[in-house]
Each structure stands twice: as C-alpha cells, then as structure tokens.
Motif scaffolding. Structure first.
Motif, PDB file in Angstrom:
ATOM      1  N   HIS A  19      36.027   8.646  46.138  1.00  0.00           N
ATOM      2  CA  HIS A  19      34.582   8.549  46.372  1.00  0.00           C
ATOM      3  C   HIS A  19      34.100   9.621  47.356  1.00  0.00           C
ATOM      4  CE1 HIS A  19      30.847   6.762  48.096  1.00  0.00           C
ATOM      5  NE2 HIS A  19      30.651   6.388  46.847  1.00  0.00           N
ATOM      6  N   TYR A  56      32.899   8.046  33.679  1.00  0.00           N
ATOM      7  CA  TYR A  56      32.143   6.794  33.818  1.00  0.00           C
ATOM      8  C   TYR A  56      32.305   6.143  35.199  1.00  0.00           C
ATOM      9  CZ  TYR A  56      31.489   7.199  28.789  1.00  0.00           C
ATOM     10  OH  TYR A  56      31.146   7.662  27.558  1.00  0.00           O
ATOM     11  N   TYR A  57      32.493   6.963  36.240  1.00  0.00           N
ATOM     12  CA  TYR A  57      32.558   6.402  37.587  1.00  0.00           C
ATOM     13  C   TYR A  57      31.157   5.949  37.997  1.00  0.00           C
ATOM     14  CZ  TYR A  57      37.023   8.926  38.229  1.00  0.00           C
ATOM     15  OH  TYR A  57      38.293   9.398  38.121  1.00  0.00           O
ATOM     16  N   ASP A  58      31.112   4.914  38.828  1.00  0.00           N
ATOM     17  CA  ASP A  58      29.840   4.533  39.435  1.00  0.00           C
ATOM     18  C   ASP A  58      29.632   5.456  40.636  1.00  0.00           C
ATOM     19  OD1 ASP A  58      27.724   3.498  40.800  1.00  0.00           O
ATOM     20  OD2 ASP A  58      28.539   1.471  41.010  1.00  0.00           O
ATOM     21  N   THR A  59      28.700   6.403  40.499  1.00  0.00           N
ATOM     22  CA  THR A  59      28.512   7.382  41.584  1.00  0.00           C
ATOM     23  C   THR A  59      27.264   7.091  42.428  1.00  0.00           C
ATOM     24  OG1 THR A  59      27.267   8.919  40.204  1.00  0.00           O
ATOM     25  CG2 THR A  59      29.664   9.198  40.241  1.00  0.00           C
ATOM     26  N   THR A  60      26.924   5.798  42.533  1.00  0.00           N
ATOM     27  CA  THR A  60      25.813   5.416  43.414  1.00  0.00           C
ATOM     28  C   THR A  60      26.084   5.949  44.823  1.00  0.00           C
ATOM     29  OG1 THR A  60      25.658   3.381  42.140  1.00  0.00           O
ATOM     30  CG2 THR A  60      24.423   3.461  44.217  1.00  0.00           C
ATOM     31  N   SER A  94      31.365  -2.987  47.865  1.00  0.00           N
ATOM     32  CA  SER A  94      31.598  -2.334  46.574  1.00  0.00           C
ATOM     33  C   SER A  94      32.443  -1.066  46.761  1.00  0.00           C
ATOM     34  CB  SER A  94      30.284  -1.940  45.900  1.00  0.00           C
ATOM     35  OG  SER A  94      29.331  -2.957  46.040  1.00  0.00           O
ATOM     36  N   ILE A 128      26.114   3.080  48.547  1.00  0.00           N
ATOM     37  CA  ILE A 128      26.802   1.930  47.966  1.00  0.00           C
ATOM     38  C   ILE A 128      27.178   0.942  49.083  1.00  0.00           C
ATOM     39  CG2 ILE A 128      29.084   3.032  48.087  1.00  0.00           C
ATOM     40  CD1 ILE A 128      29.585   1.908  45.259  1.00  0.00           C
TER      41      ILE A 128
END
Ligand code: ZN
Length: 321
Positions: free
Chosen positions: A300, A281-285, A292, A288
């Motif tokens: 990352h 559930y990492y935010d992989t935008t 953030s 970015i």
C-alpha cells in the motif's frame, strides 16, 4: 502545563518559574512517569499572556568503546500540544567528544558558540566516530556530508547533487527553508534514505558504491530526501495524511530529475506503479481507515501513498497549474 518528556532511571526533569519549582501532577509508579508530564502552574495563564519556564533536564544514553555512532532527535523536553506537531526555535551548546564528526539541526553562531535554528520540526544530534566531513556552501546554505573512507565516492556524488539540487529548488520555488543541510550515512544496504531530523538526511548504503557505476541511484535519492525538507519538515504535518507530503516530495524531485535528464522515465515509473495496482483490482482508496489498511496484502505504501499520491499531485498540477 503539559510537557512531552518522561521520568525514569535515564530521564529526569525539574521545572521552575520565577525560581519556584512546579508541582508534578502525574502519579509516579516506582519512580517512573510516562509522557506527557503535567504540572500545576501557580496561577492560570490567560490567553495572550506570557510565562517564562526553566527546564532543567537530563537524559543519559548507553554507550561503549566500540559504538561507532550516536544519534537522537528526541533528547529534549518540549511543550505538549495534545499530540499536534509544532515548529520550535532552538539554541544549543554542545561539547563534542574527541574523534567524532558532528551533524546537528542548527547552524553554528561563531560569536556565541551555539547552534541555532528557527522553526524546526525536530532538533537532531548525530555523532559519527572516525568519520570524515566535507562541506560546500551555496547561497549561504552550508551543506555537509559525513562519511566513512569506504563511502567517500558515493558521499561525494551526493554532496555535488545536493549543491545542484538546492540551487535548482531555490530558483524554482524561491527559497530553501533552512541555512544548512547534513547528509549522514545510514545502513549497509541500498535501502534509500530518510529524514533523521530537521536539516539532517540519512542516505543508506554509501559503502556499496562500485567504481564506474551510473550515478542515477545517488542523484535520485539525494534529490528525493531534499524534497522532504520542504514538504515534510517545513510546510506540512509530516505524518498524516502521508500521501500529500510524500506526493509533493516526489513531485519536487521528479521536476529536478527530469530537468537534469538523470532518469527520463521517473514520472511514468511512479504512475505505472499505481496503474499496475488498478489492473490487479487493488482497492487503492487513499484515505483508508486503519482497520481496512491492516487487512491489505499488497504494498500500500508504494502503490497508493507514493505512486497514487504522486499521480494525484501531478493531476492537480495539470488542472491548476
Ligand atoms: Zn521519501
């Protein structure tokens, strides 16, 4: 006129045009001025017109008897384009102290004794004390490795891989961007490698090579660093967005590594790094905002920049061909 250079105890510069000194506009603080330096031209320069500038500069470096290497890719002043990356042509004359091996971002012109290159992102000079060199030429591209006695075996594998890899890339892509490549030693551990400057790549940990070990690590890292010569040095703005040039670099070396059956799991390896990030559930935008990015706790650079970057390029390859 804006110049990327500074003035301090070890940096100096004097700029003339038509034998007249240009006036420095920066406010000096205790004989110190930060980059960029601004100068007043005697007349405004219209679009499309030319001016010849002579830059007389000096940069001194600390050194000592037991310092075994010297390297810099920022030893010269450059026109400053408001932080935009540019490619420049260089012609450099060098006196090399005795006992040092040289790696340089130019090819020697035997007639003039100068090292030259067209369209280089940066011009590096590296000198290694008591280091050995070995060269190989493939299709007019001179590949040279610098190495210590202890790092000789790994350096040989890297040189052989570089020859094969450049040939592969040339057949596949139709060109290699430069007339030379240097591979120089880096840190003690196996930390991978990095581009030192245009045409010079660093490979870490050559002295850790163990007799009889699989060659995969050295082949992978060599192919990877040469991939960066295309996408980082030649084609794209190397810094931002990083996932494009890094993704393209990995895409290139994966093509070579799979073709030569060096590591059949290479593609799946990168992609599963990214998929693992999703399952956590990492935010992989990808793009970015820096604020953030600073808050992110997972790796990352590995999960997004490298692995997702490569996955995006691969997806585009499937769709666009
Ligand atoms: Zn890399």
């Amino acid at each position: 006129l804006a110049i990327d250079w500074k003035i301090s105890a070890s940096f100096s510069i004097d700029i003339t045009s038509e034998q007249k000194s240009l006036t420095l506009l920066n406010t000096m603080k205790k004989s110190f001025a930060e980059s960029p330096l601004y100068y007043l031209l005697s007349e405004p320069l219209d679009p499309g017109s030319k001016i010849k500038l002579n830059l007389n500069f000096k940069n001194t470096f600390e050194s000592s008897e037991n310092k075994s290497e010297f390297g810099s890719n920022q030893w010269y002043p450059r026109l400053y384009w408001d932080g935009l990356q540019t490619h420049d042509s260089f012609s450099v004359k060098l006196e090399i102290p005795e006992g040092y091996a040289l790696a340089i971002s130019g090819r020697l012109n035997e007639n003039t004794g100068r090292y030259t290159i067209d369209r280089a992102k940066s011009f590096g000079i590296y000198l290694g004390k008591d280091q050995n060199t070995e060269s190989c030429e493939i299709d007019d591209i001179l590949i040279t490795t610098l190495f210590s006695d202890k790092g000789a075996k790994a350096a040989k594998v890297c040189l052989e891989t570089a020859v094969d890899c450049i040939k592969f890339y040339k057949d596949w892509l139709g060109f290699y961007p430069y007339k030379f490549l240097y591979i120089i030693p880096g840190g003690r551990g196996r930390w991978g490698g990095y581009p030192f400057s245009t045409g010079i790549v660093v490979i870490h940990g050559e002295e850790t090579y163990k007799e009889g070990e699989p060659l995969t690590h050295w082949q992978r890292i060599t192919a990877h660093e040469i991939g960066h010569q295309y996408w980082g040095e030649w084609v794209l703005d190397p810094n931002s967005p990083a996932w494009v040039w890094i993704g393209m670099g990995i895409f290139a070396d994966t093509e070579y590594i799979l073709a030569r059956k060096i590591d059949p799991q290479r593609r799946q390896g990168w992609m599963s790094n990214y998929i693992k990030g999703i399952s956590n559930y990492y935010d992989t935008t990808v793009d970015i905002p820096p604020a953030s990015l600073a808050k992110i706790k997972y790796d990352h650079n590995n999960t997004v920049i490298h692995s997702k970057g490569f996955s995006i390029i691969s997806a585009l390859d499937s769709v666009l061909g």
